[in-house]
Design an enzyme around this catalytic site. Structure first.
Site, mmCIF file in Angstrom:
data_model
loop_
_atom_site.group_PDB
_atom_site.id
_atom_site.type_symbol
_atom_site.label_atom_id
_atom_site.label_comp_id
_atom_site.label_asym_id
_atom_site.label_seq_id
_atom_site.Cartn_x
_atom_site.Cartn_y
_atom_site.Cartn_z
ATOM 1 N N ASP A 171 -52.653 -10.067 -39.671
ATOM 2 C CA ASP A 171 -53.120 -8.728 -39.286
ATOM 3 C C ASP A 171 -53.512 -7.946 -40.540
ATOM 4 O OD1 ASP A 171 -53.749 -6.521 -37.759
ATOM 5 O OD2 ASP A 171 -51.687 -5.921 -37.373
ATOM 6 N N GLY A 183 -46.435 2.641 -35.304
ATOM 7 C CA GLY A 183 -47.557 1.710 -35.444
ATOM 8 C C GLY A 183 -48.035 1.287 -34.075
ATOM 9 N N ALA A 184 -48.734 0.157 -34.024
ATOM 10 C CA ALA A 184 -49.222 -0.327 -32.738
ATOM 11 C C ALA A 184 -48.090 -0.986 -31.964
ATOM 12 C CB ALA A 184 -50.349 -1.320 -32.954
ATOM 13 N N GLU A 185 -47.185 -1.615 -32.684
ATOM 14 C CA GLU A 185 -46.149 -2.380 -32.024
ATOM 15 C C GLU A 185 -44.786 -1.766 -32.190
ATOM 16 O OE1 GLU A 185 -45.567 -6.719 -32.110
ATOM 17 O OE2 GLU A 185 -46.929 -6.546 -33.809
ATOM 18 N N ALA A 186 -44.592 -1.144 -33.328
ATOM 19 C CA ALA A 186 -43.231 -0.812 -33.729
ATOM 20 C C ALA A 186 -43.078 0.668 -34.029
ATOM 21 C CB ALA A 186 -42.870 -1.608 -34.974
ATOM 22 N N LYS A 246 -33.928 5.148 -49.176
ATOM 23 C CA LYS A 246 -34.488 3.905 -49.685
ATOM 24 C C LYS A 246 -34.762 2.857 -48.608
ATOM 25 C CE LYS A 246 -33.019 3.678 -54.462
ATOM 26 N NZ LYS A 246 -31.990 4.686 -54.773
ATOM 27 N N ILE A 253 -40.998 3.094 -36.724
ATOM 28 C CA ILE A 253 -40.321 2.988 -38.009
ATOM 29 C C ILE A 253 -39.404 4.199 -38.188
ATOM 30 C CG2 ILE A 253 -40.632 2.813 -40.516
ATOM 31 C CD1 ILE A 253 -42.017 0.489 -39.226
HETATM 32 N N1 LIG Z 1 -41.626 -0.812 -45.723
HETATM 33 C C1 LIG Z 1 -42.364 0.260 -45.460
HETATM 34 N N2 LIG Z 1 -42.449 1.279 -46.342
HETATM 35 C C2 LIG Z 1 -43.201 2.366 -46.073
HETATM 36 N N3 LIG Z 1 -43.885 2.549 -44.937
HETATM 37 C C3 LIG Z 1 -43.847 1.589 -44.014
HETATM 38 C C4 LIG Z 1 -43.087 0.398 -44.225
HETATM 39 N N4 LIG Z 1 -43.208 -0.375 -43.139
HETATM 40 C C5 LIG Z 1 -44.003 0.310 -42.283
HETATM 41 N N5 LIG Z 1 -44.404 1.479 -42.796
HETATM 42 C C6 LIG Z 1 -45.288 2.482 -42.126
HETATM 43 O O1 LIG Z 1 -45.176 2.352 -40.717
HETATM 44 C C7 LIG Z 1 -46.406 1.991 -40.111
HETATM 45 C C8 LIG Z 1 -46.172 0.996 -38.990
HETATM 46 O O2 LIG Z 1 -45.485 -0.138 -39.505
HETATM 47 P P1 LIG Z 1 -45.958 -1.634 -39.237
HETATM 48 O O3 LIG Z 1 -44.956 -2.553 -39.820
HETATM 49 O O4 LIG Z 1 -47.346 -1.801 -39.698
HETATM 50 O O5 LIG Z 1 -45.838 -1.692 -37.655
HETATM 51 P P2 LIG Z 1 -46.882 -2.082 -36.504
HETATM 52 O O6 LIG Z 1 -46.633 -3.510 -36.246
HETATM 53 O O7 LIG Z 1 -46.489 -1.225 -35.350
HETATM 54 O O8 LIG Z 1 -48.251 -1.794 -37.013
HETATM 55 C C9 LIG Z 1 -47.232 1.445 -41.264
HETATM 56 O O9 LIG Z 1 -48.614 1.580 -41.038
HETATM 57 C C10 LIG Z 1 -46.737 2.277 -42.432
HETATM 58 O O10 LIG Z 1 -47.362 3.547 -42.411
HETATM 59 MG MG LIG Z 2 -49.233 -2.153 -38.793
#
Ligand SMILES: Nc1ncnc2c1ncn2[C@@H]1O[C@H](COP(=O)(O)OP(=O)(O)O)[C@@H](O)[C@H]1O
Ligand SMILES: [Mg+2]
Lengths: 196, 326
Positions: free
Chosen positions: A116, A7-10, A18, A12
């Site tokens: 956001d 993502g922009a910050e994180a 699961k 995953i």
């Molecule tokens: N619980 C989740 N289940 C499925 N996909 C997820 C989940 N959390 C994040 N993602 C995926 O990861 C991407 C980045 O996560 P996000 O929490 O939005 O981080 P950021 O703060 O970097 O935007 C999301 O746009 C989504 O595609």
């Molecule tokens: Mg996000």
């Protein structure tokens, strides 16, 4: 662990079928003090808000293991709204944004400000709209904060899904109960848009 | 085709000659003060005093005369009303007198187009930070869309306001950039990012109190202001890159000349596998080449404007602009 999304910050990672791990990586562009403060605060904040939202019955992933800059949560299998909207007809859009509107309404009803609201932070899974990414969120009962939150999703729709934004945002408003916040939204917009 | 571009939206009056996609000359005169901010009346006086010289110099440096000019392009929106008006009147007079076509362009879109021309980027996200404007702009569904922006004042105006609190004239950015290099201690300040939006009002109030308390070193404050504000701007830029799945970033506007901001953008892009190219300072800040170039793009795709369509508009939003050339 396998990196699944960035993502922009994180970043995953997939822990297992699961479970995901969301880790806020170091951003070297900002100085260390600021970077650590932001990452720590947002991680803590996100966990806190996800838990509150979850106990309020809003569709969000359940949080498990917690660390300073990362936490684990349910893997929500589905489609990000931003990749999905442009393929829908009017009826499907209406049905989808009814769920989005109800979701935002439930969050705000519990004084949870998302911070956001974009179509990158909503996942459609088994017919339900899940909200993710609460790092910029806050707890507030102020109409102003809720109105700014609505302004964010409106602006996100205008920018990213311009062809259908009106319909989508109308549907959100129809499913949003707090008239005072909707009224406040107008003044938020006057402020932002009157630049010379 | 030889195009004369005229920029007149705020503090800068500029004139530029382009021969198709080659910038042959770009001149400008900028309104500045020792202390105090921008006053429209004084800007008009400044531009009235300078426009003739600026246009003549642009022509001379290009080795051209008015007879060679085949299109006049001017900044039609958005900006300070009276300043836009002055630019429009000059452009119309030149077009009528020399019987050449005229075209009006949007200043914000022009920043993006010159950035594309000079970087060679196809489809960048633009962080646009000038005095009045702070926006994240990207191309989506046929138009330039604003993905994020300031909810109160522009970052440049904020920096100038802060400059006034510490006794600096207009513009204050350069002097603050210098002081920041001497700052050593980071002072924690309010950090206000909401999605892809920012706001600076809370930060301003906080700084005012800090300065009045006389407990803080000014260099430290300059350093901390830059680190905080730029981190916010880079953060929302990164969010736009992620959200739009785009891979190129440009920074325009006067604040976009700041070396620290550019460095931060470069690091952010490197870490996420995106590309960043800084613009030369003269084309990041307000300039007339961008007006000439965008005028040419518009002319090639949809022809000249009718004289009655050259009315200025102070408030045209970026997403209202027709982009027939993309
Ligand atoms: N619980 C989740 N289940 C499925 N996909 C997820 C989940 N959390 C994040 N993602 C995926 O990861 C991407 C980045 O996560 P996000 O929490 O939005 O981080 P950021 O703060 O970097 O935007 C999301 O746009 C989504 O595609
Ligand atoms: Mg996000």
């Amino acid at each position: 662990m396998k990196e699944l999304f960035r993502g922009a910050e994180a970043v995953i990672y997939e822990v297992n079928e699961k479970t995901l791990l969301k880790k806020r990586a170091r951003k070297s562009y900002r100085i260390k003090e600021l970077d650590e403060k932001l990452r720590k605060a947002r991680t803590k904040n996100e966990i806190n808000l996800l838990r509150r939202a979850s106990s309020a019955g809003v569709c969000v992933p359940k949080v498990s293991g917690i660390e300073k800059y990362s936490f684990k949560m349910d893997y929500v299998k589905g489609e990000l709204l931003k990749n999905y909207i442009n393929a829908l007809d009017e009826k499907e859009l209406n049905c989808l944004f009814m769920k989005v509107g109800r979701g935002i309404n439930a969050l705000h009803g519990n004084n949870i400000i998302h911070g956001d609201l974009t179509t990158s932070n909503m996942i459609l899974s088994n017919g339900k709209v899940f909200f993710i990414d609460f790092g910029l969120g806050s707890l507030s009962c102020k109409a102003e904060d809720k109105a700014v939150d609505l302004h964010l999703i409106k602006q996100a729709l205008i920018a990213k899904h311009n062809r259908v934004w009106r319909k989508c945002f109308e549907t959100i408003k129809e499913n949003y109960n707090d008239a005072q916040v909707l009224e406040r939204l107008k003044s938020v917009e006057r402020r932002g848009r009157k630049k010379s | 085709m030889i195009v004369l571009g005229l920029e007149s939206t705020a503090h800068t009056f500029g004139a530029s000659i382009m021969d198709n996609n080659k910038i042959i000359s770009s001149e400008n005169a900028m309104f500045t003060t020792e202390e105090g901010g921008m006053i429209p009346k004084l800007i008009i006086e400044h531009h009235l005093e300078n426009f003739d010289k600026v246009i003549r110099t642009a022509l001379k440096n290009a080795g051209k005369s008015m007879k060679d000019v085949e299109l006049v392009s001017f900044s039609q929106s958005p900006g300070i009303g009276s300043v836009l008006q002055l630019g429009a009147v000059i452009a119309r007079s030149l077009a009528l007198k020399n019987k050449i076509p005229i075209i009006g362009v949007n200043h914000c879109v022009a920043h993006l187009e010159i950035a594309r021309l000079l970087t060679g980027f196809e489809d960048p996200v633009m962080l646009y930070v000038s005095g009045a404007n702070t926006q994240i702009i990207a191309f989506q569904e046929g138009k330039y869309r604003v993905f994020g922006e300031t909810l109160d004042m522009g970052a440049g105006n904020f920096i100038d306001h802060f400059g006034r609190l510490i006794g600096l004239g207009f513009p204050a950015g350069k002097k603050i950039e210098e002081s920041a290099l001497k700052g050593k201690n980071f002072v924690e300040l309010p950090y206000n990012v909401k999605g892809m939006d920012v706001n600076f009002g809370g930060l301003y109030t906080n700084l005012k109190q800090k300065i009045e308390s006389k407990q803080y070193n000014i260099n430290d404050l300059c350093y901390s202001v830059q680190e905080t504000v730029f981190a916010e701007l880079v953060e929302i830029s990164e969010r736009a890159l992620a959200h739009c799945s785009k891979k190129e970033l440009v920074v325009a506007g006067g604040v976009g000349c700041n070396k620290r901001l550019q460095e931060m953008c470069r690091i952010m892009c490197k870490e996420r596998g995106a590309k960043f190219k800084p613009l030369p300072a003269e084309y990041a800040a307000d300039n007339a080449a961008m007006i000439a170039w965008t005028g040419l793009l518009k002319y090639d795709s949809s022809g000249a404007d009718k004289m009655e369509d050259t009315i200025i508009n102070q408030r045209t939003r970026t997403e209202e602009v027709e982009v027939a050339w993309r």
